[in-house]
Design a protein around this motif. Structure first.
Motif, mmCIF file in Angstrom:
data_model
loop_
_atom_site.group_PDB
_atom_site.id
_atom_site.type_symbol
_atom_site.label_atom_id
_atom_site.label_comp_id
_atom_site.label_asym_id
_atom_site.label_seq_id
_atom_site.Cartn_x
_atom_site.Cartn_y
_atom_site.Cartn_z
ATOM 1 N N GLY A 85 36.692 38.308 34.865
ATOM 2 C CA GLY A 85 36.809 39.314 35.909
ATOM 3 C C GLY A 85 38.201 39.889 36.052
ATOM 4 N N LEU A 86 38.268 41.040 36.713
ATOM 5 C CA LEU A 86 39.547 41.655 37.050
ATOM 6 C C LEU A 86 40.125 40.988 38.293
ATOM 7 C CD1 LEU A 86 38.667 45.444 36.576
ATOM 8 C CD2 LEU A 86 39.657 43.856 34.900
ATOM 9 N N ASP A 87 41.420 41.016 38.396
ATOM 10 C CA ASP A 87 42.085 40.408 39.554
ATOM 11 C C ASP A 87 42.002 41.360 40.745
ATOM 12 O OD1 ASP A 87 43.579 38.988 41.330
ATOM 13 O OD2 ASP A 87 45.458 39.082 40.208
ATOM 14 N N LEU A 88 40.912 41.233 41.491
ATOM 15 C CA LEU A 88 40.700 42.082 42.678
ATOM 16 C C LEU A 88 40.939 41.317 43.972
ATOM 17 C CD1 LEU A 88 37.376 43.869 41.598
ATOM 18 C CD2 LEU A 88 39.736 44.587 41.160
ATOM 19 N N GLY A 89 41.397 40.082 43.852
ATOM 20 C CA GLY A 89 41.543 39.256 45.050
ATOM 21 C C GLY A 89 40.221 38.753 45.576
ATOM 22 N N ALA A 90 39.217 38.642 44.700
ATOM 23 C CA ALA A 90 37.870 38.244 45.113
ATOM 24 C C ALA A 90 37.848 36.792 45.594
ATOM 25 C CB ALA A 90 36.897 38.421 43.957
#
Length: 295
Positions: free
Chosen positions: A260-265
Motif C-alpha cells: 500500500g501507499l503511505d496514506l496514514g491508514a
C-alpha cells in the motif's frame, strides 16, 4: 466469478467452433467479455471512393490475429488491421489507421507505417484504390486481484476491489471463507491453482495464519505485483526463513511490503484503500504516460 475455479481460456481456433465469420459480432463480443477473453474490435469509420466494406462495418480480431467474426473488407484491409490489432494487444491503446492508395499517401507526404496526428497510414494495394479509415479498439481482460488470508484487511480488499474493476479471488482456510461475499471466487487453502487471462496482482494478508505457506504459493503465480500486509521487519524475517528453505532470491525480491501507499491508514478499510491505490497506480502507469499531453 463464482466459487468454482476460474474460467479457462476459449480455444484459440474460435473459427472452428462453428462461428459464421460474416455474422453479427455482438454475440461473440458478449461471449468473449463474459469469459474475460481479450479481443480487438475493428470498425470502419470512413470510406472514400470504391471500397469493399462501408462505414459501420465491424470485425472481431482474436489474440492470434485471426478475424473471427464480422468483416471489414478483403486483403486490402486485412493485413493492416491485423498488424494494428496485434500492436493494440501489446500496449492496450486504441488507434486509427487510414488505408489509402500510394499516390494519396505521397500527396500527404507520408509513407506506409508513418503516423501523423494520431493516424497511422497504410497502403491500399487493391485495384479499387479506395480509402478506408478503421478504428482499432482493444477490449482486454479485467485485472485479477488474488488475496491470501482472511484477515479484516483481506475482507475489506474483497469488498472494495470490484468497485475499481478488479476480479477477486481469495485463498484462505476453508473455515474462513464465509467471511467473504458469495460473489468472490473463494478457494479453500493456499494452493488453488490461480489462473487468469488478465494481469494478476497478489496481496498476502494472512497476518499470522499461514504466512510462509501463502508466500511460497505466490511464487508459483505469474503476478505483476505481490504485496505483503505487515511490517517491513516481519516481511524480512519471513524472507529469511524462506531463504533458509531454499527460496530463490528472484522470488523473494518479488514480494513488496508493507503493501500500500503511505496514506496514514489505520483501520482495515483504510489499509485496503491504500493497497488498492497502489495497485491502481501500477495498473495505470503506462496508460497515464500515454495520455499525458506534452508540454
Amino acid at each position: 466469478m463464482g466459487d468454482a475455479s476460474m474460467k479457462q481460456s476459449l480455444p484459440v481456433t474460435l473459427a472452428h467452433a462453428g462461428l459464421d465469420l460474416a455474422s453479427d459480432v455482438a454475440p461473440l463480443m458478449k461471449r468473449l467479455q463474459g469469459d474475460n477473453e481479450p479481443f480487438v474490435l475493428a470498425t470502419v469509420v470512413r470510406t472514400i471512393s470504391v471500397t469493399a466494406a462501408k462505414a459501420g462495418a465491424k470485425a472481431v480480431v482474436d489474440r492470434d490475429g485471426s478475424i473471427v467474426a464480422g468483416w471489414i473488407g478483403g486483403g486490402c484491409a486485412r493485413a493492416a488491421v491485423v498488424r494494428a490489432a496485434k500492436a493494440a494487444f501489446d500496449d492496450g491503446e486504441t488507434r486509427l489507421i487510414s488505408i489509402q492508395p500510394g499516390e494519396l499517401l505521397a500527396e500527404l507526404g507520408v509513407e506506409p507505417g508513418d503516423e501523423r496526428e494520431g493516424v497511422q497510414f497504410a497502403r491500399n494495394m487493391c485495384p479499387s484504390q479506395g480509402t478506408m479509415d478503421i478504428f482499432i479498439e482493444p477490449v482486454l481482460p479485467r485485472p485479477n486481484l488474488v488475496v491470501y488470508g482472511a484477515s479484516p484487511v483481506a475482507v475489506a480488499l474483497a469488498l472494495q476491489a470490484r468497485t475499481i474493476g478488479f476480479d477477486i479471488a481469495v485463498c484462505a482456510p476453508p473455515e474462513d471463507l464465509e467471511a467473504f461475499p458469495a460473489a468472490v471466487n473463494r478457494i479453500g487453502g493456499f494452493d488453488g491453482g490461480i489462473q487468469s487471462n488478465g494481469e494478476t496482482y497478489i496481496v498476502v494478508s494472512t497476518q499470522g495464519r499461514g504466512d510462509l505457506a501463502a508466500l511460497e504459493e505466490t511464487f508459483k503465480v505469474p503476478a505483476r505485483h505481490i504485496g505483503f500486509v505487515g511490517s517491513r521487519r516481519k516481511l524480512e524475517a519471513l524472507k529469511a526463513k524462506l531463504r533458509d528453505k531454499g527460496g530463490a532470491p528472484a522470488d523473494l525480491d518479488r514480494v513488496k511490503g508493507p503493501a500500500g501507499l503511505d496514506l496514514g491508514a489505520i483501520t482495515p478499510e483504510e489499509i485496503a484503500l491504500s493497497i488498492l491505490a497502489e495497485l491502481l497506480m501500477l495498473r495505470r502507469k503506462n496508460q497515464r504516460r500515454h495520455a499525458e499531453p506534452e508540454v
